[in-house]
Design a protein around this motif. Sequence first.
Motif, PDB file in Angstrom:
ATOM      1  N   LEU A  10      36.773 -26.533  -5.099  1.00 40.79           N
ATOM      2  CA  LEU A  10      36.190 -25.192  -5.163  1.00 40.79           C
ATOM      3  C   LEU A  10      37.249 -24.127  -4.896  1.00 40.79           C
ATOM      4  O   LEU A  10      37.281 -23.089  -5.570  1.00 40.79           O
ATOM      5  N   SER A  11      38.109 -24.377  -3.929  1.00 35.95           N
ATOM      6  CA  SER A  11      39.179 -23.419  -3.628  1.00 35.95           C
ATOM      7  C   SER A  11      40.090 -23.247  -4.836  1.00 35.95           C
ATOM      8  O   SER A  11      40.433 -22.126  -5.208  1.00 35.95           O
ATOM      9  N   LYS A  12      40.469 -24.367  -5.446  1.00 31.29           N
ATOM     10  CA  LYS A  12      41.321 -24.292  -6.638  1.00 31.29           C
ATOM     11  C   LYS A  12      40.603 -23.562  -7.763  1.00 31.29           C
ATOM     12  O   LYS A  12      41.209 -22.757  -8.479  1.00 31.29           O
ATOM     13  N   THR A  13      39.299 -23.863  -7.920  1.00 33.15           N
ATOM     14  CA  THR A  13      38.515 -23.212  -8.965  1.00 33.15           C
ATOM     15  C   THR A  13      38.450 -21.710  -8.734  1.00 33.15           C
ATOM     16  O   THR A  13      38.595 -20.928  -9.679  1.00 33.15           O
ATOM     17  N   ILE A  14      38.229 -21.325  -7.487  1.00 36.82           N
ATOM     18  CA  ILE A  14      38.168 -19.894  -7.163  1.00 36.82           C
ATOM     19  C   ILE A  14      39.511 -19.234  -7.454  1.00 36.82           C
ATOM     20  O   ILE A  14      39.571 -18.135  -8.025  1.00 36.82           O
ATOM     21  N   ILE A  15      40.591 -19.905  -7.084  1.00 37.21           N
ATOM     22  CA  ILE A  15      41.929 -19.351  -7.340  1.00 37.21           C
ATOM     23  C   ILE A  15      42.160 -19.217  -8.842  1.00 37.21           C
ATOM     24  O   ILE A  15      42.637 -18.185  -9.320  1.00 37.21           O
ATOM     25  N   ILE A  16      41.785 -20.258  -9.596  1.00 38.80           N
ATOM     26  CA  ILE A  16      41.959 -20.222 -11.055  1.00 38.80           C
ATOM     27  C   ILE A  16      41.106 -19.108 -11.651  1.00 38.80           C
ATOM     28  O   ILE A  16      41.566 -18.361 -12.529  1.00 38.80           O
ATOM     29  N   ALA A  17      39.858 -18.987 -11.171  1.00 31.75           N
ATOM     30  CA  ALA A  17      38.970 -17.932 -11.678  1.00 31.75           C
ATOM     31  C   ALA A  17      39.548 -16.554 -11.363  1.00 31.75           C
ATOM     32  O   ALA A  17      39.507 -15.646 -12.204  1.00 31.75           O
ATOM     33  N   GLN A  18      40.073 -16.390 -10.150  1.00 26.70           N
ATOM     34  CA  GLN A  18      40.673 -15.113  -9.761  1.00 26.70           C
ATOM     35  C   GLN A  18      41.884 -14.809 -10.640  1.00 26.70           C
ATOM     36  O   GLN A  18      42.054 -13.683 -11.106  1.00 26.70           O
ATOM     37  N   GLU A  19      42.715 -15.830 -10.878  1.00 30.88           N
ATOM     38  CA  GLU A  19      43.893 -15.634 -11.734  1.00 30.88           C
ATOM     39  C   GLU A  19      43.460 -15.281 -13.156  1.00 30.88           C
ATOM     40  O   GLU A  19      44.055 -14.402 -13.785  1.00 30.88           O
ATOM     41  N   ALA A  20      42.410 -15.964 -13.639  1.00 28.58           N
ATOM     42  CA  ALA A  20      41.913 -15.672 -14.989  1.00 28.58           C
ATOM     43  C   ALA A  20      41.367 -14.249 -15.056  1.00 28.58           C
ATOM     44  O   ALA A  20      41.620 -13.519 -16.015  1.00 28.58           O
ATOM     45  N   ALA A  21      40.634 -13.852 -14.008  1.00 32.74           N
ATOM     46  CA  ALA A  21      40.092 -12.488 -13.965  1.00 32.74           C
ATOM     47  C   ALA A  21      41.223 -11.463 -13.926  1.00 32.74           C
ATOM     48  O   ALA A  21      41.170 -10.445 -14.620  1.00 32.74           O
ATOM     49  N   ASP A  22      42.256 -11.752 -13.128  1.00 29.63           N
ATOM     50  CA  ASP A  22      43.410 -10.850 -13.062  1.00 29.63           C
ATOM     51  C   ASP A  22      44.098 -10.760 -14.416  1.00 29.63           C
ATOM     52  O   ASP A  22      44.516  -9.680 -14.846  1.00 29.63           O
ATOM     53  N   GLU A  23      44.214 -11.913 -15.089  1.00 29.73           N
ATOM     54  CA  GLU A  23      44.873 -11.928 -16.398  1.00 29.73           C
ATOM     55  C   GLU A  23      44.047 -11.150 -17.419  1.00 29.73           C
ATOM     56  O   GLU A  23      44.595 -10.378 -18.206  1.00 29.73           O
ATOM     57  N   VAL A  24      42.723 -11.346 -17.392  1.00 29.91           N
ATOM     58  CA  VAL A  24      41.847 -10.607 -18.305  1.00 29.91           C
ATOM     59  C   VAL A  24      41.964  -9.111 -18.038  1.00 29.91           C
ATOM     60  O   VAL A  24      42.061  -8.300 -18.969  1.00 29.91           O
ATOM     61  N   LYS A  25      41.977  -8.751 -16.760  1.00 30.03           N
ATOM     62  CA  LYS A  25      42.098  -7.339 -16.379  1.00 30.03           C
ATOM     63  C   LYS A  25      43.426  -6.775 -16.869  1.00 30.03           C
ATOM     64  O   LYS A  25      43.481  -5.685 -17.448  1.00 30.03           O
ATOM     65  N   SER A  26      44.494  -7.528 -16.656  1.00 26.70           N
ATOM     66  CA  SER A  26      45.827  -7.095 -17.086  1.00 26.70           C
ATOM     67  C   SER A  26      45.880  -6.963 -18.603  1.00 26.70           C
ATOM     68  O   SER A  26      46.389  -5.962 -19.128  1.00 26.70           O
ATOM     69  N   ASN A  27      45.353  -7.964 -19.306  1.00 25.78           N
ATOM     70  CA  ASN A  27      45.340  -7.910 -20.769  1.00 25.78           C
ATOM     71  C   ASN A  27      44.496  -6.741 -21.272  1.00 25.78           C
ATOM     72  O   ASN A  27      44.860  -6.089 -22.258  1.00 25.78           O
ATOM     73  N   SER A  28      43.380  -6.481 -20.593  1.00 26.50           N
ATOM     74  CA  SER A  28      42.521  -5.357 -20.985  1.00 26.50           C
ATOM     75  C   SER A  28      43.260  -4.036 -20.805  1.00 26.50           C
ATOM     76  O   SER A  28      43.169  -3.145 -21.656  1.00 26.50           O
ATOM     77  N   LYS A  29      43.983  -3.915 -19.691  1.00 24.02           N
ATOM     78  CA  LYS A  29      44.761  -2.685 -19.463  1.00 24.02           C
ATOM     79  C   LYS A  29      45.826  -2.521 -20.542  1.00 24.02           C
ATOM     80  O   LYS A  29      46.007  -1.428 -21.085  1.00 24.02           O
ATOM     81  N   LYS A  30      46.527  -3.621 -20.860  1.00 22.46           N
ATOM     82  CA  LYS A  30      47.562  -3.561 -21.891  1.00 22.46           C
ATOM     83  C   LYS A  30      46.949  -3.177 -23.235  1.00 22.46           C
ATOM     84  O   LYS A  30      47.490  -2.344 -23.963  1.00 22.46           O
ATOM     85  N   GLU A  31      45.818  -3.800 -23.550  1.00 16.68           N
ATOM     86  CA  GLU A  31      45.162  -3.511 -24.826  1.00 16.68           C
ATOM     87  C   GLU A  31      44.700  -2.055 -24.870  1.00 16.68           C
ATOM     88  O   GLU A  31      44.858  -1.379 -25.881  1.00 16.68           O
ATOM     89  N   ALA A  32      44.160  -1.573 -23.744  1.00 20.50           N
ATOM     90  CA  ALA A  32      43.723  -0.175 -23.680  1.00 20.50           C
ATOM     91  C   ALA A  32      44.915   0.762 -23.878  1.00 20.50           C
ATOM     92  O   ALA A  32      44.815   1.762 -24.600  1.00 20.50           O
ATOM     93  N   GLN A  33      46.043   0.435 -23.257  1.00 16.80           N
ATOM     94  CA  GLN A  33      47.242   1.261 -23.423  1.00 16.80           C
ATOM     95  C   GLN A  33      47.706   1.248 -24.875  1.00 16.80           C
ATOM     96  O   GLN A  33      48.099   2.286 -25.414  1.00 16.80           O
ATOM     97  N   LEU A  34      47.664   0.073 -25.514  1.00 15.45           N
ATOM     98  CA  LEU A  34      48.046  -0.009 -26.921  1.00 15.45           C
ATOM     99  C   LEU A  34      47.105   0.823 -27.793  1.00 15.45           C
ATOM    100  O   LEU A  34      47.552   1.513 -28.717  1.00 15.45           O
ATOM    101  N   ILE A  35      45.814   0.740 -27.506  1.00 12.67           N
ATOM    102  CA  ILE A  35      44.829   1.517 -28.272  1.00 12.67           C
ATOM    103  C   ILE A  35      45.089   3.006 -28.094  1.00 12.67           C
ATOM    104  O   ILE A  35      45.056   3.777 -29.063  1.00 12.67           O
ATOM    105  N   ILE A  36      45.361   3.412 -26.849  1.00  6.44           N
ATOM    106  CA  ILE A  36      45.634   4.824 -26.578  1.00  6.44           C
ATOM    107  C   ILE A  36      46.899   5.267 -27.319  1.00  6.44           C
ATOM    108  O   ILE A  36      46.920   6.332 -27.947  1.00  6.44           O
TER     109      ILE A  36
END
Length: 159
Positions: free
Chosen positions: A67-93
Amino acid sequence: MALTPLDIHNKEFGRSFRGYDEDEVNEFLDLVIKDYEALIRENKDLQNQLAGIQERLDHFSNIEETLSKTIIIAQEAADEVKSNSKKEAQLIIKEAEKNADRIINESLAKSRKIAVEIEELKKQASIYRTRFRTLLEAQLELLGKEDWSSLERMEIEHS
């Protein structure tokens, strides 16, 4: 080496003249054997319970670790999605800003072209007006000349 119930049962004591009553000692040893056997069984049961509990604890520890590993992986995935979303938003802008600049530049170019065309049309209209005025003045001058009057007379005479 640990003492077993069989060791107690097989224990032989030496005899002496004024020793203990043999039946009493044997009865007491039988009680000790029974209690010792009960303690051994209870100890074995407790060891089995402990092994089961340890097994369950290991199982839950594995679940916790997973569960700890899963939570860490989920957090990393969420961070990556957030980062990718920010990058994509910047590209769109940036793309939108580029398009806006292009549209503005095209509009300015069209506006300048139209302004030049308007100025050209104003010049042509002014030239046309001047030529038309000159033509009209020439025609009026022609109409005002005496030759015209003689043409009218000639025409009346031929009629």
